[in-house]
Design a protein around this motif. Sequence first.
Motif, PDB file in Angstrom:
ATOM      1  N   GLN A   1       0.878  -1.161   0.000  1.00  0.00           N
ATOM      2  CA  GLN A   1       0.000   0.000   0.000  1.00  0.00           C
ATOM      3  C   GLN A   1       0.919   1.216   0.000  1.00  0.00           C
ATOM      4  O   GLN A   1       1.923   1.234   0.726  1.00  0.00           O
ATOM      5  N   GLN A   2       0.571   2.229  -0.787  1.00  0.00           N
ATOM      6  CA  GLN A   2       1.447   3.383  -0.892  1.00  0.00           C
ATOM      7  C   GLN A   2       0.691   4.666  -0.569  1.00  0.00           C
ATOM      8  O   GLN A   2      -0.467   4.827  -0.942  1.00  0.00           O
ATOM      9  N   GLY A   3       1.364   5.540   0.146  1.00  0.00           N
ATOM     10  CA  GLY A   3       0.802   6.829   0.496  1.00  0.00           C
ATOM     11  C   GLY A   3       0.127   6.827   1.848  1.00  0.00           C
ATOM     12  O   GLY A   3      -0.455   5.833   2.277  1.00  0.00           O
ATOM     13  N   LYS A   4       0.212   7.957   2.515  1.00  0.00           N
ATOM     14  CA  LYS A   4      -0.266   8.088   3.884  1.00  0.00           C
ATOM     15  C   LYS A   4      -1.751   7.760   4.026  1.00  0.00           C
ATOM     16  O   LYS A   4      -2.147   7.040   4.945  1.00  0.00           O
ATOM     17  N   GLN A   5      -2.580   8.258   3.137  1.00  0.00           N
ATOM     18  CA  GLN A   5      -4.028   8.030   3.277  1.00  0.00           C
ATOM     19  C   GLN A   5      -4.387   6.555   3.129  1.00  0.00           C
ATOM     20  O   GLN A   5      -5.190   6.028   3.907  1.00  0.00           O
ATOM     21  N   ALA A   6      -3.813   5.893   2.156  1.00  0.00           N
ATOM     22  CA  ALA A   6      -4.111   4.468   1.949  1.00  0.00           C
ATOM     23  C   ALA A   6      -3.631   3.635   3.139  1.00  0.00           C
ATOM     24  O   ALA A   6      -4.347   2.749   3.618  1.00  0.00           O
ATOM     25  N   VAL A   7      -2.443   3.930   3.634  1.00  0.00           N
ATOM     26  CA  VAL A   7      -1.887   3.179   4.759  1.00  0.00           C
ATOM     27  C   VAL A   7      -2.692   3.455   6.025  1.00  0.00           C
ATOM     28  O   VAL A   7      -2.964   2.553   6.814  1.00  0.00           O
ATOM     29  N   ARG A   8      -3.114   4.680   6.189  1.00  0.00           N
ATOM     30  CA  ARG A   8      -3.927   5.053   7.357  1.00  0.00           C
ATOM     31  C   ARG A   8      -5.203   4.213   7.419  1.00  0.00           C
ATOM     32  O   ARG A   8      -5.574   3.712   8.475  1.00  0.00           O
ATOM     33  N   VAL A   9      -5.865   4.034   6.299  1.00  0.00           N
ATOM     34  CA  VAL A   9      -7.106   3.240   6.251  1.00  0.00           C
ATOM     35  C   VAL A   9      -6.823   1.787   6.625  1.00  0.00           C
ATOM     36  O   VAL A   9      -7.556   1.178   7.411  1.00  0.00           O
ATOM     37  N   VAL A  10      -5.770   1.219   6.069  1.00  0.00           N
ATOM     38  CA  VAL A  10      -5.420  -0.174   6.356  1.00  0.00           C
ATOM     39  C   VAL A  10      -5.082  -0.350   7.836  1.00  0.00           C
ATOM     40  O   VAL A  10      -5.547  -1.292   8.486  1.00  0.00           O
ATOM     41  N   LEU A  11      -4.278   0.554   8.376  1.00  0.00           N
ATOM     42  CA  LEU A  11      -3.895   0.446   9.783  1.00  0.00           C
ATOM     43  C   LEU A  11      -5.094   0.619  10.707  1.00  0.00           C
ATOM     44  O   LEU A  11      -5.226  -0.096  11.697  1.00  0.00           O
ATOM     45  N   TYR A  12      -5.957   1.547  10.392  1.00  0.00           N
ATOM     46  CA  TYR A  12      -7.142   1.745  11.222  1.00  0.00           C
ATOM     47  C   TYR A  12      -7.991   0.477  11.251  1.00  0.00           C
ATOM     48  O   TYR A  12      -8.439   0.036  12.310  1.00  0.00           O
ATOM     49  N   SER A  13      -8.172  -0.138  10.096  1.00  0.00           N
ATOM     50  CA  SER A  13      -8.945  -1.383  10.028  1.00  0.00           C
ATOM     51  C   SER A  13      -8.300  -2.483  10.856  1.00  0.00           C
ATOM     52  O   SER A  13      -8.981  -3.204  11.587  1.00  0.00           O
TER      53      SER A  13
END
Length: 126
Positions: free
Chosen positions: A39-51
Amino acid sequence: MSAILAKWSRAAANRDIGLVDELLADTIDFYSPVSEKPQQGKQAVRVVLYSAFCLFHDFKSGREWIRTSSNGAVELCQEFSAQLEPESLKGEAGRLNGVFVITCDRHNRITRLDVHARPIGAITRL
């Protein structure tokens, strides 16, 4: 650097994505045990980590290692374990054990995050 690991642990234990936002670089690459491509980029990674963090219950951090690589980047490693939700998943299939491998830039922002985890039964619940 241990402050980064402490903040990272608090974020995972408390499911606090706001703390994660402070740590992630805009250009982070996230390598997950459940995805073939990063996953690349802060927004995409943020969503994955939150989940993922929402599934963690009883998060515990373990041993930590810190080293500076040959290119000057700081690499942090931290063992972790967490019971996955729902709590009714007891035993090996519901307990996730793994290692976060975190690479930081000179501004102490996470530019790369690798997650290595087991057992496969727990990983498939992510």
